[in-house]
Design an enzyme around this catalytic site. Structure first.
Site, PDB file in Angstrom:
ATOM      1  N   TYR A  45       0.825  -1.213   0.000  1.00 36.42           N
ATOM      2  CA  TYR A  45       0.000   0.000   0.000  1.00 36.42           C
ATOM      3  C   TYR A  45       0.855   1.256   0.000  1.00 36.42           C
ATOM      4  O   TYR A  45       2.070   1.204   0.169  1.00 36.42           O
ATOM      5  CB  TYR A  45      -0.947  -0.004   1.199  1.00 36.42           C
ATOM      6  N   LYS A 160       6.411  -1.753   1.967  1.00 37.13           N
ATOM      7  CA  LYS A 160       5.212  -1.178   2.581  1.00 37.13           C
ATOM      8  C   LYS A 160       4.074  -2.191   2.431  1.00 37.13           C
ATOM      9  O   LYS A 160       3.154  -2.022   1.606  1.00 37.13           O
ATOM     10  CB  LYS A 160       4.877   0.181   1.951  1.00 37.13           C
ATOM     11  N   GLU A 192      12.724   3.191  14.038  1.00 35.76           N
ATOM     12  CA  GLU A 192      11.668   4.081  13.521  1.00 35.76           C
ATOM     13  C   GLU A 192      10.480   3.960  14.462  1.00 35.76           C
ATOM     14  O   GLU A 192      10.543   3.262  15.478  1.00 35.76           O
ATOM     15  CB  GLU A 192      11.277   3.731  12.076  1.00 35.76           C
ATOM     16  N   LEU A 216      11.108   1.587   6.967  1.00 33.21           N
ATOM     17  CA  LEU A 216      10.447   2.059   5.746  1.00 33.21           C
ATOM     18  C   LEU A 216      11.169   3.317   5.241  1.00 33.21           C
ATOM     19  O   LEU A 216      11.405   4.240   6.028  1.00 33.21           O
ATOM     20  CB  LEU A 216       8.979   2.394   6.035  1.00 33.21           C
TER      21      LEU A 216
HETATM   22  N1  PDD Z   1       2.818   5.049   7.511  1.00 32.34           N
HETATM   23  N2  PDD Z   1       7.580   3.936   8.948  1.00 32.34           N
HETATM   24  C1  PDD Z   1       6.440   3.224   8.996  1.00 32.34           C
HETATM   25  C2  PDD Z   1       6.482   1.866   9.628  1.00 32.34           C
HETATM   26  C3  PDD Z   1       5.241   3.758   8.476  1.00 32.34           C
HETATM   27  O1  PDD Z   1       4.117   3.019   8.508  1.00 32.34           O
HETATM   28  C4  PDD Z   1       5.253   5.058   7.916  1.00 32.34           C
HETATM   29  C5  PDD Z   1       4.013   5.698   7.350  1.00 32.34           C
HETATM   30  C6  PDD Z   1       6.458   5.773   7.876  1.00 32.34           C
HETATM   31  C7  PDD Z   1       6.550   7.147   7.268  1.00 32.34           C
HETATM   32  O2  PDD Z   1       6.516   7.066   5.858  1.00 32.34           O
HETATM   33  P1  PDD Z   1       5.947   8.266   4.959  1.00 32.34           P
HETATM   34  O3  PDD Z   1       6.702   9.486   5.344  1.00 32.34           O
HETATM   35  O4  PDD Z   1       6.252   7.851   3.546  1.00 32.34           O
HETATM   36  O5  PDD Z   1       4.492   8.384   5.262  1.00 32.34           O
HETATM   37  C8  PDD Z   1       7.598   5.177   8.399  1.00 32.34           C
HETATM   38  C9  PDD Z   1       1.616   5.490   6.865  1.00 32.34           C
HETATM   39  C10 PDD Z   1       1.319   6.941   6.968  1.00 32.34           C
HETATM   40  C11 PDD Z   1       0.466   4.591   7.295  1.00 32.34           C
HETATM   41  O6  PDD Z   1       0.721   3.412   7.444  1.00 32.34           O
HETATM   42  O7  PDD Z   1      -0.665   5.053   7.437  1.00 32.34           O
END
Ligand code: PDD
Length: 300
Positions: A45, A160, A192, A216
Site C-alpha cells: 500500500y 510497505k 523508527e 520504511l
Molecule cells: N505510515 N515507517 C512506517 C512503519 C510507516 O508506517 C510510515 C508511514 C512511515 C513514514 O513514511 P511516509 O513518510 O512515507 O508516510 C515510516 C503510513 C502513513 C500509514 O501506514 O498510514
C-alpha cells in the site's frame, strides 16, 4: 417538538472510492473473502497526502510502490500515468480540503486458499481518500509523548506491506500507555516509529537511521533530509544507539499523515526542554513552505 425540515439538512457527503477500474461510493465497495489481502495480508500500500488538490511527492510514492510490488512479486497493474489519472479523479470527486489517499494492491482473488501464488490472478486495486485535518499553527503545537518498545517485526520493513499486525499491536501498546507513538528498538538502536520515521537532534545535528531493510524509506523522511541539505542544516544518516536517543536534545517523528511531530517526553524522560525544539521549528517552517509551494503548483 420542532419538525425537522429535510431541506435544511446538509446533504450527506458520499465518499467515492476506486476499486478495480470503477469509481463508486466507499460503502458499496466490496472485495471477495477469497482475496489474498483478506486471507494472507498479501499486498502492499501507499498513503499519499494531497494539499490544495495536488498529490504530494507522487513520483516518490509511485517509485516506492513499484519497489514494494517488486519485492513481493506482484506485477504493477497500472503505469504511473494511469495511477496519476485515477488518483486525480478520486481526489477531485471527494473534497476541496486537504486529503490523504490510501491505495492498496493485493495479489488478487484466488479460487482456493493456498499459500503459494495463484496463477493468472489479476491484482486487486483499491484506493480511497480521507480528509486530513489541516495542521495546527506551528506555535500551537505542544509536542507528543512516545514510548520505547522492542521492534518485533520481520526483516523486510522496507516493504510497505499491508501485513501490519506487529505495527498495530505496537501502536496500541503506545496508546494504552497514554502516548501517541512507539519508538522501536532493535539490538540497542532506535529504528523508527510504529508508523513513522525517527530523527534526533544532538549538538545541532539532525540524525536519522540510514535506509535499509530494517525501516520504511519514508517519503517525509527523505523530504526532511532534502530540506536540511538545501538550507545548510547539518544532518547525518547514522545508527542511533538507545543512549543517544534518551539524551537527545530533540526527537521528531515523521509521516505523510502526521508530518513532523516533536516528541517532548519519551518513557519517563523529558526530551530537551520539554517543549518543541528550535531545530524542529525551523524544519516545520521549511516543510510548511514546501507544502505551500506544492499547493501553488510550484513544487511536487
Ligand atoms: N505510515 N515507517 C512506517 C512503519 C510507516 O508506517 C510510515 C508511514 C512511515 C513514514 O513514511 P511516509 O513518510 O512515507 O508516510 C515510516 C503510513 C502513513 C500509514 O501506514 O498510514
Amino acid at each position: 417538538m420542532k419538525p425537522c425540515s429535510i431541506s435544511n439538512r446538509p446533504t450527506a457527503h458520499v465518499t467515492i472510492a476506486y476499486l478495480n477500474g470503477t469509481f463508486l461510493p466507499l460503502e458499496e465497495a466490496r472485495v471477495s473473502v477469497m482475496d489474498r489481502g483478506f486471507l494472507f495480508g498479501d499486498g502492499v500500500y501507499e498513503v499519499i497526502p494531497v494539499y490544495g488538490g495536488q498529490l504530494f511527492r507522487l513520483a516518490h510514492h509511485l517509485r516506492r510502490l513499484q519497489n514494494s510490488l517488486d519485492a513481493v512479486r506482484i506485477g504493477n497493474p497500472l503505469r504511473d500515468e494511469e495511477w496519476k489519472n485515477i488518483l486525480t479523479r478520486l481526489i477531485t470527486q471527494n473534497s476541496d480540503s486537504d486529503q490523504a489517499v490510501y491505495l492498496q494492491v493485493t495479489r488478487g482473488v484466488a479460487k482456493r486458499r493456498d499459500h503459494a501464488f495463484p496463477e493468472d490472478t489479476p491484482p486487486t486495486v483499491f484506493a480511497m481518500s480521507t480528509p486530513c485535518p489541516s495542521s495546527a499553527g506551528i506555535d500551537t503545537v505542544t509536542g507528543i509523548r512516545a514510548v520505547t518498545l522492542e521492534d518485533n517485526r520481520w526483516k523486510h520493513c522496507n516493504i510497505k506491506a499491508i501485513t501490519l499486525l506487529p505495527n498495530v499491536l505496537l501502536r496500541q501498546e503506545a496508546i494504552d500507555a497514554g502516548t501517541a507513538e512507539a519508538i522501536l528498538i532493535k539490538d540497542g538502536f532506535a529504528i523508527e516509529g510504529a508508523a513513522s520515521n525517527i530523527f534526533i537532534v544532538t549538538n545541532n545535528i539532525v540524525i536519522t537511521p540510514p535506509n535499509g531493510p530494517a525501516l520504511l524509506p519514508g517519503i517525509t523522511r527523505d523530504l526532511v533530509l532534502e530540506l536540511a541539505a538545501n538550507n545548510s542544516i547539518p544532518y547525518r544518516e547514522a545508527d542511533i544507539p538507545v543512549d543517544d536517543l534518551l539524551s537527545a536534545d530533540e526527537i521528531w517523528l515523521s509521516s505523510s499523515t502526521r508530518e513532523i511531530s516533536p516528541v517532548i517526553r519519551l518513557d519517563d524522560i523529558t526530551v530537551g526542554a520539554g517543549v518543541p525544539g528550535p531545530l524542529w521549528k525551523r524544519m516545520i517552517t521549511l516543510y510548511q513552505d514546501y507544502k505551500e509551494a506544492v499547493r501553488k503548483g510550484k513544487a511536487k
